[in-house]
Design a protein around this motif. Structure first.
Motif, PDB file in Angstrom:
ATOM      1  N   ARG A   6       0.828  -1.204   0.000  1.00  0.00           N
ATOM      2  CA  ARG A   6       0.000   0.000   0.000  1.00  0.00           C
ATOM      3  C   ARG A   6       0.860   1.251   0.000  1.00  0.00           C
ATOM      4  O   ARG A   6       0.597   2.205  -0.707  1.00  0.00           O
ATOM      5  CB  ARG A   6      -0.903   0.021   1.237  1.00  0.00           C
ATOM      6  N   TRP A 216      -8.575  -1.909 -12.542  1.00  0.00           N
ATOM      7  CA  TRP A 216      -9.033  -3.284 -12.297  1.00  0.00           C
ATOM      8  C   TRP A 216      -8.026  -4.324 -12.788  1.00  0.00           C
ATOM      9  O   TRP A 216      -7.923  -5.434 -12.250  1.00  0.00           O
ATOM     10  CB  TRP A 216     -10.383  -3.484 -13.006  1.00  0.00           C
ATOM     11  N   ARG A 219      -3.808  -6.914 -11.306  1.00  0.00           N
ATOM     12  CA  ARG A 219      -3.623  -8.231 -10.701  1.00  0.00           C
ATOM     13  C   ARG A 219      -3.636  -9.304 -11.785  1.00  0.00           C
ATOM     14  O   ARG A 219      -2.824 -10.226 -11.775  1.00  0.00           O
ATOM     15  CB  ARG A 219      -4.726  -8.482  -9.697  1.00  0.00           C
ATOM     16  N   ARG A 283       0.702  -3.352 -10.212  1.00  0.00           N
ATOM     17  CA  ARG A 283      -0.064  -2.376  -9.447  1.00  0.00           C
ATOM     18  C   ARG A 283       0.769  -1.142  -9.163  1.00  0.00           C
ATOM     19  O   ARG A 283       0.247  -0.078  -8.863  1.00  0.00           O
ATOM     20  CB  ARG A 283      -0.576  -3.012  -8.154  1.00  0.00           C
TER      21      ARG A 283
ATOM     22  N   LEU B 104      -8.687 -11.590  -2.354  1.00  0.00           N
ATOM     23  CA  LEU B 104      -8.813 -10.135  -2.307  1.00  0.00           C
ATOM     24  C   LEU B 104     -10.031  -9.669  -3.089  1.00  0.00           C
ATOM     25  O   LEU B 104     -10.472 -10.316  -4.030  1.00  0.00           O
ATOM     26  CB  LEU B 104      -7.563  -9.476  -2.914  1.00  0.00           C
ATOM     27  N   GLY B 105     -10.572  -8.509  -2.693  1.00  0.00           N
ATOM     28  CA  GLY B 105     -11.645  -7.889  -3.455  1.00  0.00           C
ATOM     29  C   GLY B 105     -11.099  -7.310  -4.749  1.00  0.00           C
ATOM     30  O   GLY B 105      -9.887  -7.244  -4.945  1.00  0.00           O
ATOM     31  N   ALA B 106     -12.007  -6.833  -5.613  1.00  0.00           N
ATOM     32  CA  ALA B 106     -11.619  -6.443  -6.971  1.00  0.00           C
ATOM     33  C   ALA B 106     -10.481  -5.417  -7.005  1.00  0.00           C
ATOM     34  O   ALA B 106      -9.592  -5.503  -7.837  1.00  0.00           O
ATOM     35  CB  ALA B 106     -12.834  -5.908  -7.718  1.00  0.00           C
ATOM     36  N   GLU B 108      -8.713  -4.501  -4.141  1.00  0.00           N
ATOM     37  CA  GLU B 108      -8.007  -4.561  -2.869  1.00  0.00           C
ATOM     38  C   GLU B 108      -6.528  -4.898  -3.051  1.00  0.00           C
ATOM     39  O   GLU B 108      -6.157  -5.650  -3.946  1.00  0.00           O
ATOM     40  CB  GLU B 108      -8.682  -5.634  -2.000  1.00  0.00           C
TER      41      GLU B 108
END
Lengths: 335, 284
Positions: A6, A216, A219, A283, B104-106, B108
């Motif tokens: 994060r 989106w 990942r 990410r 994990l969420g979309a 997250e």
């Protein structure tokens, strides 16, 4: 790379965001004519009489913003296409996606005369349609072999598609009248000579849709690096993720090319420089490349505007001069 | 726990699996044995729900795997592919953390508990000291252990993250390994065998693996299914299935199958090729 993730993501946004903002603030101040900020922002002088304000807000700022958008879009498209095709040499330019967008834009410029070069949003839409068409070809090629295209096949396909689309672009030019030709040739070199905010506004809707996809996707892009089957076994809906990736890459390439023409090599130089700086996790890589791409192209454009002043070179010449050798280096390093 | 019945699948006109059935009990280690091209890997992919068979069904605790949402299935069932080639330079920890994605969420990002789980998984496979190394700089055996760690991280449930009755692994988790030792030298083969046995003994993890290495299968598996030309020749406990006749039927090779005095395991010593005509006559 140190964790937590994060914090890395926020640091990336902060660091690369500051870089992009700095480039966009400094670039309009640099040029052949010195501009006084005090005079430019002096509200007591009417805009029609305020030369400093005119240069800043009409000549330089739109050009800088266009550069930021084009750079960000092409870099992001490069990241997405490289991850999707598992190939570090993929980019909108090498795959022929930029050429597809350029063909679409050329058709709109030449055959829809009332709109002209600044005519909108016809050019933007046509450019996106062209990018989507080229991407569809790549998609079909990639679909033939599920494990991803080999570098050789991919590059050959890109070269072929580029040559084919370039021939079509020449054909369209042949039918254009002389005054159009001069402008389109310059545009095809990759030129940010935007002197109004209209094309920028027209490109925004495409970019906003793509941004949602970019939030989106990362990942799935990480798992694609391991292989499509691996991604499926980790709960990714692979066909859907592939469609979203191809579609969003087309959207941003279409938007970029409608603004600045097929500027080359940004989509390959920037992602690799960014990976060297921040690692491989998409990410972090995707936002970093998007912001760094903006800063990179704005800086290249400053060079293009000043290196042979008072001549203003198309920025595509600068990016190709930097990107060509870089691409060869990447290719040799791969073997 | 996992039942496959009457699985039929063909690529184009070529049938790959013909009426294959397989039963995997909880805590079991099942080996799918067979020569190259016998359909082992295809069967494993069908079991994992990655490939849909044209006939038959695969049930996980009575539920068709095709009907389980991918993300939920991925929390209970992990696959370790034969070899992993990366397109980009990820670190070992990043690869292990990718195992957490199904949790994990979309939008997250992994949190501290996910990092903890990933590091525990690396610890379990002995790869924690390598967590910051680039994956591509590792040897084949080390890579294999990292990928297994990612699978363990994938199957670990997280107490701090509960999203409903389907979450976690109420029915136990299942690890599918495709040719886990095929690319490894003897040293790493022994290491991976030890790891597989340990995960089964310590965590009660159910495993299905494909292999063509008879001795490896005999050393880790509880049950075997022998696959040839897309059909199951025999299935059952290792001691009952693995004999000279089975080796000959599978590979066309004469072999001695003996019990090794030290380890108590079956060992297969190949002697020579069987004359194809003799073989055909015996099969007839």
């Amino acid at each position: 790379m140190s964790f937590p993730l994060r914090r890395r993501v926020w640091l990336t946004f902060a660091g690369f965001g500051a870089l992009a903002v700095a480039a966009c603030v400094v670039a309009p101040l640099v040029g052949t004519t010195p501009v006084s900020l005090g005079r430019a922002f002096d509200r007591s002088i009417p805009f029609e009489a305020n030369v400093d304000a005119q240069i800043l807000f009409v000549a330089r700022l739109p050009r800088t913003l266009a550069g930021a958008i084009v750079g960000a879009a092409l870099a992001a498209a490069g990241v997405v296409l490289q991850a999707l095709l598992r190939n570090p040499l993929a980019s909108p330019f090498t795959l022929g996606v930029s050429a597809g967008a350029a063909l679409g834009a050329m058709l709109a410029i030449t055959f829809i005369p009332p709109l002209g070069l600044a005519g909108l949003p016809g050019v933007t839409v046509a450019s996106f349609a062209g990018a989507l068409g080229a991407v569809a070809v790549v998609y079909l090629l990639a679909g033939v072999r599920h494990r991803g295209l080999s570098t050789d096949v991919l590059l050959l396909a890109g070269v072929t598609l580029n040559a084919f689309l370039s021939a079509l672009i020449l054909l369209v030019q042949y039918f254009a009248d002389f005054s159009q030709t001069v402008r389109t040739v310059r545009w095809l070199m990759g030129d940010l000579d935007v002197s109004s905010y209209l094309p920028i506004v027209a490109a925004l809707p495409l970019l906003l849709v793509a941004l949602v996809a970019f939030a989106w996707l990362p990942r799935a892009l990480n798992l694609f690096a391991l292989g499509a089957e691996h991604a499926a076994a980790r709960g990714i809906d692979v066909p859907r993720a592939q469609r979203v990736a191809f579609f969003s890459a087309s959207l941003v390439t279409g938007a970029a090319v409608s603004l600045g023409g097929p500027v080359g090599f940004v989509g390959i130089v920037v992602p690799h420089l960014v990976r060297l700086m921040v690692g491989a996790d998409h990410r972090v890589v995707l936002p970093a490349a998007t912001l760094f791409g903006a800063a990179f192209l704005v800086s290249c454009d400053v060079i293009a505007r000043t290196v042979l002043a008072p001549m203003e070179l198309p920025v595509g010449i600068i990016t190709a001069l930097i990107g060509g050798p870089f691409f060869l280096w990447l290719l040799l390093r791969q073997r | 726990m996992l039942q496959a019945a009457d699985i039929g699948l063909s690529y184009g006109d070529a049938p790959v699996l013909r009426g294959v059935g397989l039963d995997v009990a909880r805590g079991d280690i099942v080996g799918i044995l067979g020569p190259n091209g016998s359909g082992k890997t295809t069967l494993l992919r069908v079991l994992a729900g990655m490939l849909r068979p044209q006939a038959g069904r695969v049930l996980l605790d009575g539920r068709d795997v095709a009907s389980i949402p991918r993300q939920l299935l991925a929390r209970r069932l992990a696959v370790v592919p034969q070899e992993v080639h990366l397109a980009f330079d990820y670190t070992v920890l990043e690869i292990a953390l990718m195992g957490r994605y199904p949790h994990l969420g979309a939008f997250e990002l992994e949190g501290p508990s996910d990092v903890e789980i990933a590091r525990e998984a690396l610890e379990a496979t002995g790869m924690l000291p390598f967590e910051h190394r680039a994956f591509d700089t590792l040897s084949g055996g080390e890579k294999q252990r990292v990928v297994i760690a990612a699978a363990l991280a994938q199957l670990a449930s997280d107490a701090s993250r509960t999203r409903g009755p389907d979450d976690g692994a109420p029915g136990g988790s299942l690890l599918l390994l495709d040719e886990p030792t095929a690319a490894l030298d003897l040293h790493y083969q022994i290491e991976v065998s030890g790891l597989i046995r340990r995960l089964n003994a310590d965590r009660g993890m159910t495993m299905v693996l494909t292999t063509h290495d008879l001795n490896f299968a005999a050393s880790v598996c509880h049950h075997l299914a022998l696959l040839r030309e897309g059909r199951v020749l025999a299935a059952g406990p290792v001691d009952q299935v693995l004999d000279a006749a089975a080796v000959e039927a599978l590979y066309g090779v004469r072999a001695d199958v003996q019990r090794h005095s030290g380890s108590g395991r079956l060992v297969v010593v190949p002697i020579g090729r069987v004359d194809p005509e003799v073989r055909r006559a015996r099969q007839a």
